[in-house]
Design an enzyme around this catalytic site. Structure first.
Site: not given
Ligand code: ADP
Length: 399
Positions: A9, A16, A91, A180, A209-212, A241, A330-332, A384
């Site tokens: 990626n 990555k 990717r 996504h 729910l990640g950074n994106g 964003r 990450g968030v989800g 992914e």
């Molecule tokens: P991407 O692949 O889009 O860069 P990720 O899926 O890795 O993103 O998600 C990153 C997000 O997940 C960041 O905002 C981070 O703060 C959040 N995150 C990671 N671990 C935790 C946690 N334990 N609690 C809450 N948020 C988290």
């Protein structure tokens, strides 16, 4: 034949990679190369056993970054030579209207991905650099492009069409493509497995729910709507964003704040979302700020959850009811608070989370709703890389 796939990626200044064993569905090794082209670059390489290897060296370009990654893989016993790997899976963010399934990369395909850079100027050029470097370094292996937009290729016209002059839209490829997709497809498939029900009988909402961040409505295995649009800027509030805004704001900034297009692009892509509202895009930090009484962080969180609920509501109606709502990324996967707030007060719709299940720290795909809830709520870790690896194997097998 080997069933190992190297998944790459490639971003504008980062790479990555993950070596995936498709049979067992496990990652044999993975790594992240960052700050390519800067004074000092960072490499972190992880193999299944052993401490992570960390390096700080100047990494001139993506080819140099990949060479470092390949060195690390060889050093930790993961050969890439001969027939050790079956394919390299890449990717690729934007497949436009042309690519809607994993595609064996040829020079012709590269030209087409390059042509699509007009639609994804922040992403496709970076993907192309990574593919070119990898093809040069591993010319004997088939390379496969897996597109982030592919799962949304079949969106109904009503969901894919922007209400603007249709000729202008046609001429400039303006429609909703969605992103996504690899994650939404993988996660919705996992949900069917976890629930032990056929995918083609489930109405699902998937919240990546990640950074994106993006939401999708998946009916019987096919996406019927998604929150990201022509670019990954539309939809939910994200780390940096803005998601949905009134397009009139762009004209206003142009005319009244005298910002040029690049400045507006920067503002909406990099200085908006959680970061724009409270100064930080890391969700953990936003939560910490809230706990210390920071009102900007509280507002950022409230706007984030408000938008999320709006999409959940819309998709419940579009789907005509929902069987499963799933949180991923990450968030989800890690924030019980977001999950609880996103679905609070929806008992009359058959949605009720079990607090203990929601708060458990498991890494497994799992159901977190109460036992007799009509709508199942799940947490499913996205993968992914595994999805790209599987798609790559399927692509070369079909070729
Ligand atoms: P991407 O692949 O889009 O860069 P990720 O899926 O890795 O993103 O998600 C990153 C997000 O997940 C960041 O905002 C981070 O703060 C959040 N995150 C990671 N671990 C935790 C946690 N334990 N609690 C809450 N948020 C988290």
């Amino acid at each position: 034949m080997s069933d190992r796939v190297l998944v790459i990626n490639s971003g504008s200044s980062s790479l990555k990679y993950q070596l995936v064993d498709v049979d067992s569905g496990t990652a044999l090794a993975s790594g992240l190369v960052e700050r390519i082209g800067e004074e000092t670059g960072d490499v972190v390489h992880r193999s299944v056993d052993g401490e992570p290897i960390k390096l700080q060296v100047k990494i001139a370009d993506h080819a140099a970054g990949l060479r470092l990654a390949f060195d690390m893989l060889e050093r930790t016993g993961m050969s890439l030579s001969g027939s050790s790997i079956a394919a390299v899976g890449h990717r690729v963010v934007h497949g436009g209207e042309v690519f809607y399934r994993p595609t064996l990369i040829t020079d012709e395909v590269m030209k087409e991905i390059d042509r699509l850079s007009a639609l994804a100027p922040l992403h496709n050029p970076a993907n192309i650099i990574g593919i070119e470097s990898a093809r040069e370094l591993l010319p004997q292996v088939p390379h496969v492009a897996v597109f982030d937009t592919a799962f949304f290729h079949g969106l109904p016209d009503a969901a894919a069409t922007y209400a603007i002059d249709s000729e202008v839209a046609r001429e400039h490829g303006i429609r909703r493509y969605g992103f996504h997709g690899t994650s939404h497809e993988y996660v919705s498939g996992q949900v069917a497995q976890v629930l032990g029900r056929p995918l083609d009988q489930l109405k699902q909402i998937v919240l990546h729910l990640g950074n994106g961040a993006s939401a999708s409505a998946v009916r019987y295995g096919r996406a019927i709507d998604t929150s990201m649009g022509m670019t990954p800027l539309e939809g939910l509030v994200m780390g940096t964003r803005c998601g949905d805004i009134d397009p009139g704001i762009i004209m206003h900034l142009r005319r009244s704040a005298d910002m040029d297009v690049d400045q507006i692009d920067q503002l909406l892509n990099r200085r908006s979302g959680l970061k724009g509202l409270c100064g930080d895009n890391d969700f953990r930090e936003v939560r910490r700020m809230i706990e210390s009484g920071d009102s900007a962080a509280q507002l950022a969180y409230d706007v984030y959850v408000h938008r999320l609920r709006r999409y959940i509501g819309a998709y419940m109606i579009e789907l005509g009811g929902v069987d499963a709502i799933t949180f991923t990324a990450g968030v989800g996967e890690n924030s019980p608070t977001v999950r609880a707030d996103a679905l609070a007060g929806l008992e009359s719709f058959g949605i009720a989370i079990d607090q203990d299940r929601n708060n458990s720290q498991s890494r497994a795909a799992r159901v977190i709703s109460i036992d007799d809830a009509r709508v199942k709520v799940l947490v499913v870790p996205t993968n992914e890389e595994l999805a790209i690896a599987r798609a790559s194997i399927a692509c070369i097998a079909a070729d």
